[in-house]
Design a protein around this motif. Sequence first.
Motif, PDB file in Angstrom:
ATOM      1  N   HIS A 133       3.484   9.025   3.890  1.00 48.17           N
ATOM      2  CA  HIS A 133       1.760   7.955   4.108  1.00 48.17           C
ATOM      3  C   HIS A 133       2.570   6.387   2.832  1.00 48.17           C
ATOM      4  CE1 HIS A 133       1.619   8.189  -0.867  1.00 48.17           C
ATOM      5  NE2 HIS A 133       2.888   8.967  -0.481  1.00 48.17           N
ATOM      6  N   PHE A 134       1.712   5.932   3.977  1.00 49.85           N
ATOM      7  CA  PHE A 134       1.675   4.389   3.231  1.00 49.85           C
ATOM      8  C   PHE A 134       0.443   2.980   3.413  1.00 49.85           C
ATOM      9  CE2 PHE A 134       1.255   4.296   7.653  1.00 49.85           C
ATOM     10  CZ  PHE A 134       0.034   3.510   8.043  1.00 49.85           C
ATOM     11  N   GLY A 135       0.466   2.261   2.696  1.00 51.50           N
ATOM     12  CA  GLY A 135      -0.195   1.499   2.557  1.00 51.50           C
ATOM     13  C   GLY A 135      -0.523  -0.310   3.114  1.00 51.50           C
ATOM     14  N   LEU A 136      -0.574  -1.464   2.275  1.00 51.14           N
ATOM     15  CA  LEU A 136      -1.143  -2.191   2.789  1.00 51.14           C
ATOM     16  C   LEU A 136       0.556  -2.429   2.035  1.00 51.14           C
ATOM     17  CD1 LEU A 136      -4.187  -3.035   1.880  1.00 51.14           C
ATOM     18  CD2 LEU A 136      -3.856  -2.539   4.024  1.00 51.14           C
ATOM     19  N   TRP A 137       1.730  -2.212   1.459  1.00 46.49           N
ATOM     20  CA  TRP A 137       2.433  -2.865   0.223  1.00 46.49           C
ATOM     21  C   TRP A 137       3.462  -1.608   0.885  1.00 46.49           C
ATOM     22  CZ3 TRP A 137      -0.081  -7.254  -0.579  1.00 46.49           C
ATOM     23  CH2 TRP A 137      -0.548  -7.597  -0.403  1.00 46.49           C
ATOM     24  N   ARG A 138       3.963  -0.516   1.086  1.00 47.86           N
ATOM     25  CA  ARG A 138       4.547   0.133   0.731  1.00 47.86           C
ATOM     26  C   ARG A 138       4.220   2.047   1.304  1.00 47.86           C
ATOM     27  NH1 ARG A 138       6.186   2.830  -5.481  1.00 47.86           N
ATOM     28  NH2 ARG A 138       3.612   4.049  -5.096  1.00 47.86           N
ATOM     29  N   ILE A 139       5.392   2.181   1.737  1.00 51.48           N
ATOM     30  CA  ILE A 139       5.624   3.632   2.070  1.00 51.48           C
ATOM     31  C   ILE A 139       6.501   4.318   1.313  1.00 51.48           C
ATOM     32  CG2 ILE A 139       7.795   2.693   3.948  1.00 51.48           C
ATOM     33  CD1 ILE A 139       6.344   4.350   6.451  1.00 51.48           C
TER      34      ILE A 139
END
Length: 222
Positions: A50-56
Amino acid sequence: MSQTKTLKVRVTLFCILVGIVLAMAAVVTDHWAVLSPHLEHHNTTCEAAHFGLWRICTKRIPMDDSKSCGPITLPGEKNCSYFRHFNPGESSEIFEFTTQKEYSISAAAIAIFCIGFAIMGTVGVLLSCGRKRDYLLRPAAMFFAFAGLCIFVSVEVMRQSVKRMIDSEDTVWIEYYYSWSFACACAAFVLLFLGGLALLLFSLPRMPRNPWESCMDAEPEH
């Protein structure tokens, strides 16, 4: 400003506040999308991400009898890393295999603009609390609407990023679904954009009731 209009403004500001909180939650968390790899019958574990804007974050999850990977909330060995273009010292090979750098940088930058517009709108609302400063609600409303548009663009960029990642031959991910951070961003767009427009309408001066009544002759608002 009349009591009825004041009540409408306060309700609208509460909705905008909820939108700001949701936007902040979406920006700082990393559950925008969950990715699942191709599964082999002889495998006993799978590596979801799962990931977002800054990290995975990747997690090795034991496979169940149905040979499906997930859900991501199951216990397992977890490894998180920031994207290399944000922190060169970290390892995030999955994004180096593909052309996701431009997408993730764009989505993160636009999300920062969203937070900036929300802060400026909040400052305008705080300054309007003084007497005879209701006019400051109008630029504040525009800032909130701009913040909503920015988070919407960030959502669309992230959506294209996930689609391109799944279609890429350089990654093992073949399935995906959007998670709660993505839902927070979508809800933030609705509340900030519509709330900003509503606040702008409620903060406008009263229009003349009769054709021969000019704006200068209208009754002053108390």
